[in-house]
Write a protein that holds these residues in place. Sequence first.
Motif, PDB file in Angstrom:
ATOM      1  N   VAL A  45       0.910  -1.054  -0.209  1.00 10.13           N
ATOM      2  CA  VAL A  45      -0.178   0.320  -0.062  1.00 10.13           C
ATOM      3  C   VAL A  45       0.632   1.235   0.035  1.00 10.13           C
ATOM      4  O   VAL A  45       2.121   1.666   0.817  1.00 10.13           O
ATOM      5  N   THR A  46       0.533   1.941  -1.000  1.00  5.52           N
ATOM      6  CA  THR A  46       1.621   3.313  -1.139  1.00  5.52           C
ATOM      7  C   THR A  46       0.218   4.436  -1.317  1.00  5.52           C
ATOM      8  O   THR A  46      -0.618   4.232  -1.953  1.00  5.52           O
ATOM      9  N   GLN A  47       1.282   5.904  -1.221  1.00  3.07           N
ATOM     10  CA  GLN A  47       0.867   7.063  -1.438  1.00  3.07           C
ATOM     11  C   GLN A  47       1.937   7.701  -1.758  1.00  3.07           C
ATOM     12  O   GLN A  47       2.914   7.962  -1.260  1.00  3.07           O
ATOM     13  N   LEU A  48       2.545   8.677  -2.702  1.00  7.29           N
ATOM     14  CA  LEU A  48       3.784   8.950  -2.902  1.00  7.29           C
ATOM     15  C   LEU A  48       3.105  10.489  -3.424  1.00  7.29           C
ATOM     16  O   LEU A  48       2.041  10.606  -3.911  1.00  7.29           O
ATOM     17  N   ALA A  49       4.249  11.126  -2.736  1.00 11.44           N
ATOM     18  CA  ALA A  49       4.027  12.829  -2.851  1.00 11.44           C
ATOM     19  C   ALA A  49       4.686  12.917  -3.895  1.00 11.44           C
ATOM     20  O   ALA A  49       5.960  12.165  -4.422  1.00 11.44           O
ATOM     21  N   TYR A  50       4.202  14.188  -5.012  1.00 13.70           N
ATOM     22  CA  TYR A  50       5.496  14.455  -6.785  1.00 13.70           C
ATOM     23  C   TYR A  50       5.482  15.805  -6.582  1.00 13.70           C
ATOM     24  O   TYR A  50       4.841  16.618  -6.196  1.00 13.70           O
ATOM     25  N   THR A  51       6.583  16.483  -7.330  1.00 18.76           N
ATOM     26  CA  THR A  51       6.884  18.391  -7.470  1.00 18.76           C
ATOM     27  C   THR A  51       6.587  17.735  -9.487  1.00 18.76           C
ATOM     28  O   THR A  51       7.692  17.016  -9.598  1.00 18.76           O
ATOM     29  N   LEU A  52       6.704  18.656 -10.165  1.00 16.38           N
ATOM     30  CA  LEU A  52       6.683  18.770 -11.320  1.00 16.38           C
ATOM     31  C   LEU A  52       6.517  19.860 -11.459  1.00 16.38           C
ATOM     32  O   LEU A  52       6.791  20.697 -11.280  1.00 16.38           O
ATOM     33  N   LYS A  98       7.762 -10.278   0.221  1.00 18.63           N
ATOM     34  CA  LYS A  98       6.993  -9.938   1.465  1.00 18.63           C
ATOM     35  C   LYS A  98       7.745  -8.822   2.734  1.00 18.63           C
ATOM     36  O   LYS A  98       7.215  -8.016   2.476  1.00 18.63           O
ATOM     37  N   ASP A  99       8.805  -9.100   2.337  1.00 16.27           N
ATOM     38  CA  ASP A  99       9.411  -8.585   3.587  1.00 16.27           C
ATOM     39  C   ASP A  99       9.965  -6.314   2.942  1.00 16.27           C
ATOM     40  O   ASP A  99      10.812  -6.122   1.886  1.00 16.27           O
ATOM     41  N   VAL A 100       9.391  -5.400   3.349  1.00 18.21           N
ATOM     42  CA  VAL A 100       8.972  -4.327   2.550  1.00 18.21           C
ATOM     43  C   VAL A 100      10.629  -3.595   2.631  1.00 18.21           C
ATOM     44  O   VAL A 100      10.900  -2.388   2.315  1.00 18.21           O
ATOM     45  N   GLN A 101      10.964  -4.231   3.789  1.00 16.90           N
ATOM     46  CA  GLN A 101      12.366  -2.998   4.699  1.00 16.90           C
ATOM     47  C   GLN A 101      13.145  -3.658   2.746  1.00 16.90           C
ATOM     48  O   GLN A 101      14.175  -2.994   3.175  1.00 16.90           O
ATOM     49  N   LYS A 102      13.187  -4.558   2.686  1.00 18.14           N
ATOM     50  CA  LYS A 102      14.056  -5.238   1.827  1.00 18.14           C
ATOM     51  C   LYS A 102      14.282  -4.395   0.036  1.00 18.14           C
ATOM     52  O   LYS A 102      14.744  -4.258  -0.406  1.00 18.14           O
ATOM     53  N   VAL A 103      13.250  -3.475  -0.121  1.00 14.15           N
ATOM     54  CA  VAL A 103      12.955  -3.376  -1.228  1.00 14.15           C
ATOM     55  C   VAL A 103      13.731  -1.352  -1.328  1.00 14.15           C
ATOM     56  O   VAL A 103      13.707  -0.485   0.209  1.00 14.15           O
ATOM     57  N   LYS A 104      14.598  -1.286  -1.955  1.00 18.74           N
ATOM     58  CA  LYS A 104      15.345   0.101  -2.383  1.00 18.74           C
ATOM     59  C   LYS A 104      14.784   0.793  -2.836  1.00 18.74           C
ATOM     60  O   LYS A 104      14.637   1.196  -4.554  1.00 18.74           O
ATOM     61  N   PHE A 105      14.524   1.872  -2.016  1.00 14.35           N
ATOM     62  CA  PHE A 105      12.656   2.325  -2.098  1.00 14.35           C
ATOM     63  C   PHE A 105      13.495   3.481  -3.729  1.00 14.35           C
ATOM     64  O   PHE A 105      13.111   4.651  -4.178  1.00 14.35           O
ATOM     65  N   ASP A 106      15.623   4.196  -3.152  1.00 10.89           N
ATOM     66  CA  ASP A 106      16.042   5.387  -4.354  1.00 10.89           C
ATOM     67  C   ASP A 106      16.127   4.225  -5.904  1.00 10.89           C
ATOM     68  O   ASP A 106      15.578   5.629  -6.310  1.00 10.89           O
ATOM     69  N   ASP A 107      16.130   3.492  -5.372  1.00  5.89           N
ATOM     70  CA  ASP A 107      16.100   2.223  -6.934  1.00  5.89           C
ATOM     71  C   ASP A 107      14.761   2.652  -7.269  1.00  5.89           C
ATOM     72  O   ASP A 107      14.265   3.217  -8.876  1.00  5.89           O
ATOM     73  N   VAL A 108      13.412   2.511  -6.858  1.00 12.64           N
ATOM     74  CA  VAL A 108      12.171   2.892  -7.675  1.00 12.64           C
ATOM     75  C   VAL A 108      11.911   4.061  -7.817  1.00 12.64           C
ATOM     76  O   VAL A 108      11.466   4.043  -8.523  1.00 12.64           O
ATOM     77  N   ARG A 109      12.289   4.365  -6.785  1.00 13.56           N
ATOM     78  CA  ARG A 109      11.580   6.111  -6.636  1.00 13.56           C
ATOM     79  C   ARG A 109      12.740   6.521  -8.326  1.00 13.56           C
ATOM     80  O   ARG A 109      12.092   7.117  -9.379  1.00 13.56           O
ATOM     81  N   LYS A 110      13.169   6.418  -8.955  1.00  6.23           N
ATOM     82  CA  LYS A 110      14.485   6.796  -9.927  1.00  6.23           C
ATOM     83  C   LYS A 110      13.655   6.248 -11.262  1.00  6.23           C
ATOM     84  O   LYS A 110      13.506   6.294 -11.467  1.00  6.23           O
ATOM     85  N   LEU A 132       9.021  11.280  -3.690  1.00  7.28           N
ATOM     86  CA  LEU A 132       7.794  11.916  -1.851  1.00  7.28           C
ATOM     87  C   LEU A 132       7.734  10.350  -1.813  1.00  7.28           C
ATOM     88  O   LEU A 132       6.367  10.252  -2.187  1.00  7.28           O
ATOM     89  N   VAL A 133       7.782   9.827  -0.653  1.00  9.54           N
ATOM     90  CA  VAL A 133       7.071   8.765   0.399  1.00  9.54           C
ATOM     91  C   VAL A 133       5.925   9.542   1.372  1.00  9.54           C
ATOM     92  O   VAL A 133       6.396  10.122   2.478  1.00  9.54           O
ATOM     93  N   GLU A 134       4.616   8.919   0.745  1.00  7.62           N
ATOM     94  CA  GLU A 134       4.132   9.298   1.754  1.00  7.62           C
ATOM     95  C   GLU A 134       3.293   8.809   3.324  1.00  7.62           C
ATOM     96  O   GLU A 134       3.148   8.372   4.170  1.00  7.62           O
ATOM     97  N   GLN A 135       3.900   7.082   1.804  1.00  7.43           N
ATOM     98  CA  GLN A 135       3.077   6.389   2.948  1.00  7.43           C
ATOM     99  C   GLN A 135       3.335   4.680   1.926  1.00  7.43           C
ATOM    100  O   GLN A 135       2.924   5.196   0.944  1.00  7.43           O
TER     101      GLN A 135
END
Length: 157
Positions: free
Chosen positions: A64-71, A103-115, A134-137
């Motif tokens: 479950v995710t919610q992201l904020a973004y700048t444009l 299943k382990d969210v800690q294993k997700v490298k969010f910087d790579d996903v974000r890029k 940016l990560v909201e949730q």
Amino acid sequence: MIRIAIIGLWICGVALGSLYFAVWQNSATAAVAPQIGDAALDDGKTDVFSVPVIIDNTVHGYVVTQLAYTLDKTVKASVNVPVSFFINDEIFNQFYGHYSDVKDVQKVKFDDVRKSIIDRVNERFPQPLIKDLLVEQFNYITTSEIRNQNTKGLERP
């Protein structure tokens, strides 16, 4: 009586002096502050979005995710479709395609996903639109947690 009049004049003088100083200080600060005019960036956020995590043809939970973004405001003016649609599509593609066995969210490298999300969304437009994400949730909820929440903690037979 003259004493009261002098004290009154003194209080008025101090009040007017304070007011003059406050206005002078505010105008000096405004002159020093950078003149941004129309900001070059705009912001927004996606809706709360869930992606199923499927292992061996069984749903084990949801990211479950919610992201904020700048444009970039100038590029956004030329786009007629809400940008959050493109971002949600890329989130789904990222997690359903690449992280469906995690299943382990800690294993997700969010910087790579974000890029990756920024790059893939920007590829769809003639000029780069998204500046930052940016990560909201960001959570992982198992199906048993959902089941327990729906049954208010009662054991299911």
